[in-house]
Write an enzyme that holds these catalytic residues in place. Structure first.
Site, mmCIF file in Angstrom:
data_model
loop_
_atom_site.group_PDB
_atom_site.id
_atom_site.type_symbol
_atom_site.label_atom_id
_atom_site.label_comp_id
_atom_site.label_asym_id
_atom_site.label_seq_id
_atom_site.Cartn_x
_atom_site.Cartn_y
_atom_site.Cartn_z
ATOM 1 N N SER A 656 0.811 -1.216 0.000
ATOM 2 C CA SER A 656 0.000 0.000 0.000
ATOM 3 C C SER A 656 0.846 1.268 0.000
ATOM 4 O O SER A 656 0.308 2.368 -0.150
ATOM 5 C CB SER A 656 -0.949 0.014 1.205
ATOM 6 N N LYS A 699 -6.574 4.383 8.000
ATOM 7 C CA LYS A 699 -5.439 5.184 7.537
ATOM 8 C C LYS A 699 -5.798 6.673 7.476
ATOM 9 O O LYS A 699 -5.026 7.538 7.927
ATOM 10 C CB LYS A 699 -4.990 4.691 6.167
#
Length: 795
Positions: A656, A699
């Site tokens: 990611s 996140k």
């Protein structure tokens, strides 16, 4: 055209409950759902397996813990009509084998008849314990017994009298010694010779006397043998007499029982064998002292009243198929066992001490077990397979295996087995069994695969509301109002990490409702409202967020370096997720890239020090390939790049951060600073296309919290892949900030869009001469690389 940030409406999907009627104000007005919502596939598999009568169609219920697998199966089974599976239920009893007490026999009786038969036998024994002693304690019995005894005595007396008279004529007498033996002695008139008188006889007289005594001794031995025969005949006659007396009593009490069970051949055969055995062991009922009776009851010998007991192993109270859930599946709880008893220091056992296991109780129905627990206990899995293969329950072989010795006390007859096994387990256990046990797929042919999520539509939201109602009703909670129901559904969507899905992890929903119920009752509310659900969520967050608080404290005191304003060359804020056992949170981190003259290699510092996982290493290789495709088509890139996660002291894995790493590299190549008020997350392929990642909500929330710590600015925001927009179910404070223009979330489909947002410059498109515009990011990078290519390396 610049990328516009997402509208706040894209960040959270509220539940409108459009399919609920306007009259529905709370769960009180909702009919509880009688099944687990969203598990139609698994339910169909269970129905199919239960309807198959052939061997091997057992079920492995596959899915994570907390999906309600057991609840769904139990509800489905409980809804079935009696005898719906086509199986006839029976009672199973163990009785003594009168020919071999070590091998108890099985009595198979229609459902409900086992306990009735047991009580009938107990009544029979109670009658016999009274009537048999009475039959042997009356004048008629004594008269007959005395007559037989007198007949024996008369015969004995007559034979001995004849011998005595004949011996007297030869001056020989018959006497009985103090030890009770018959003896022949020489007579001197009417009295036996003394030693002096016998020696006074002439030698011829002494010889004649000895010959006579020898002759009569031979006759006496013959008479004694005949007396023994007569005594045996007497004993046989007495036994026959006793049996006739007992048989009269038995016929009186047993004939009715035999007539009652005339339609059950195995019971009739057992009663017939019992009849004969009682006649052979009448002394069981004629014990005179209490000590003898107690010893006979507890002894291992055949003379014990317990030999006529009926050990009802399984008794069916109805034709509803038995449904057994075994919580502790060890060897004895599954397959049964034989107990031992102690009496006055002697350990013994018999058929009445055989105890049933779960398989006995579930025979004719369903047994549900946890797969991991089965595999944790020795021998259980092998025993289960053996029982399913043979379709028999045999205590002998199972006991021998578990004791690891050849000495067993009993060898009971096997019981026919007709049962469906449902194993509950996760995917890892399923693959383990498939890979290492060839018999698994033969014995468990049906997999009931339980879903983790279900599509979120207006209709499914209404079903979910009914599911919430069923939890409320079954746990006797306060009812939820409509807003509380909607908030629980939104929580479910957040758990599913998808606006368009609902989580089927029913344990999470049930726990949230219990905690909201606690919050409501603690303030004496009459209903669970939105505020109580929010309070429950906040309380849970407070309980389990210690790791997050500790991590965020490092930004407060400055031990973790991060910038949320300005711009820096070769430095970007990336986003990752940290997890504890039951909690995960977003963890912003700094990625830096430095370049030096070299051969175009990318040095992944994490990988070189073995802190990088294989997926992260793959991501670095992909971005290296992408860099080469845009800047190194005609010549090598004369720069070496070093990439690292700053202040990362644990392992790094996942892809990611690929787009963030690429942005840092290009920034270092071009010498252009990257905005520090923007964080980025996202994977990419070799063509630069943004790919979805996990944990997007955590996140974003993590960077938002760090921005609050470091100082909020209206320009701050996060870049995510376009394909992650449907995963957004963000906190209310973030949604409000986006709505007010104080925080931004950009969704991109290509890494170039991220570069432009972070640099405020165009990326640039290559022309026919393989050149990029001078004022673009790639143009600046290309110009620097070309300058390095023109320089010769120092000697």
């Amino acid at each position: 055209m610049p990328i516009k940030p997402l509208n706040s409406s894209k960040l959270y999907r509220a539940s409108a409950l459009k399919k609920l009627s306007s009259d529905c104000k709370s769960t009180k007005h909702l009919e509880p759902l009688d099944e687990i919502v969203g598990q139609a596939r698994a339910q169909q598999a269970v129905e199919f397996a239960l309807s198959m009568k052939e061997k091997g169609y057992n079920i492995y219920a596959l899915g994570r813990n907390g999906l309600g697998k057991r609840t769904m199966v139990l509800r489905h089974l409980n809804r079935q009509a009696p005898n719906s599976n086509g199986r006839t239920l029976f009672d199973w009893c163990y009785v003594v084998n009168f020919d071999d007490t070590r091998s108890p026999k099985v009595l198979k009786l229609p459902a409900g008849l086992g306990l009735t038969f047991k009580k009938d036998i107990e009544k029979l024994m109670a009658k016999l314990l009274k009537s048999l002693p009475l039959a042997f304690d009356n004048e008629m019995y004594y008269t007959r017994a005395d007559k037989l005894k007198n007949q024996l005595a008369a015969k004995q007396e007559e034979a001995l009298l004849l011998l005595t008279e004949e011996a007297k004529r030869h001056h020989v007498g018959l006497t009985i010694s103090p030890q009770g033996n018959y003896e022949l002695v020489a007579l001197n008139g009417e009295e036996p010779h003394s030693e002096e008188s016998y020696l006074a006889l002439s030698a011829k007289e002494q010889d004649d006397m000895q010959v006579a005594i020898s002759k009569f001794e031979a006759q006496l031995r013959g008479i004694v043998r005949q007396i023994t025969v007569w005594e045996e005949e007497y004993a046989e006659k007495q036994q026959k007499h006793d049996e006739q007396v007992a048989d009269g009593v038995l016929a009186h009490v047993l004939d009715g029982l035999k007539e009652q069970y005339k339609d059950h051949p195995n019971v009739k055969a057992y009663l017939k064998a019992m009849h004969k055995d009682i006649l052979d062991n009448l002394d069981i009922f004629l014990e005179e002292s209490e000590e003898q009776a107690a010893l006979a009851y507890a002894s291992m010998s055949k003379k014990m009243p317990r030999r006529y007991q009926i050990n009802v192993l399984v008794s069916q109270t109805s034709q509803q198929q038995p449904i057994i859930v075994e919580e502790t599946p060890n060897y004895h709880t599954i397959f049964g066992y034989v107990e031992n008893a102690t009496y006055k220091g002697t350990v013994f056992t018999d058929f009445s001490l055989i105890r049933p296991g779960s398989l006995h109780k579930a025979n004719g129905g369903v047994l549900m077990i946890d797969a991991v627990k089965v595999l944790e206990h020795p021998y259980v899995w092998d025993g289960l397979k053996r029982a399913l293969r043979s379709r028999k329950l045999s205590l002998t072989s199972l006991e021998r295996e578990v004791t690891l010795s050849g000495t067993i006390s009993l060898d009971p007859e096997a019981i026919p087995l007709d049962v469906k096994i449902i194993l509950f387990g996760d995917f890892a256990t399923y693959k383990l069994l498939q890979q290492y046990d060839a018999e698994f797929t033969e014995l468990f042919r049906v997999t009931a695969d339980f879903e983790d999520k279900m599509p979120r539509t207006d209709k499914s939201e209404a079903q979910y509301a009914q599911f919430i109602s069923s939890i409320v009703h079954s746990n006797k909670m306060l009812h939820c109002d409509k807003k509380a129901i909607a908030r629980v559904i939104e929580f479910s969507s957040r758990q599913a990490d998808d606006q368009n899905m609902l989580s089927l992890h029913s344990v999470d929903i049930a726990n949230l409702l219990r905690e909201a119920n606690y919050c409501a009752r603690s303030v004496n509310a009459n209903m669970i409202r939105l505020s109580h659900v929010e309070q429950a969520l906040a309380n849970k967050e407070k309980r389990i967020c210690r790791a997050k608080d500790d991590f965020m404290q490092s930004f407060v005191n400055g031990t973790t370096l991060i910038s949320t304003s300005g711009s820096t060359v070769g430095q970007v804020n990336a986003l990752s997720v940290m997890s504890t056992t039951d909690y995960q949170f977003g963890a912003p981190s700094r990625i830096t890239a430095t370049t030096s003259f070299g051969e175009g290699r990318v040095f992944d510092i994490e990988r070189n020090v073995e802190l990088s996982g294989s997926i992260h290493s793959k991501g670095v290789m992909i971005l290296t390939a992408y860099i080469a495709s845009i800047l190194g088509k005609t010549d090598k890139i004369p720069l070496s790049t070093h990439l690292t996660f700053e202040q990362s002291y644990g392992g790094v894995d996942g892809d990611s951060a690929t787009m963030a790493e690429l942005c840092a590299m290009l920034s270092s190549f071009a010498g252009v600073g990257l905005r520090q008020d923007i964080a980025i997350t996202g994977s990419m392929n070799q063509f630069g296309e943004a790919q979805p990642i996990g944990g997007v909500n955590e996140k974003i929330e993590g960077f938002f919290d760090v921005c609050k710590i470091r100082g909020r600015k209206d320009s701050q925001g996060v870049i995510i892949p376009q394909s992650n927009v449907h995963n957004l179910m963000l906190r209310k404070d973030i949604v409000d900030s986006v709505e007010k223009g104080k925080f931004h979330i950009w969704a991109i489909s290509h890494v170039n869009q991220a570069i432009e947002l972070l640099t405020d410059l165009k990326v640039g498109a290559v022309n026919a001469k393989e050149q990029y515009p001078k004022n673009s990011i790639l143009g600046l990078a290309q110009a620097r690389l070309n300058g390095l290519r023109d320089k010769k390396p120092k000697q």
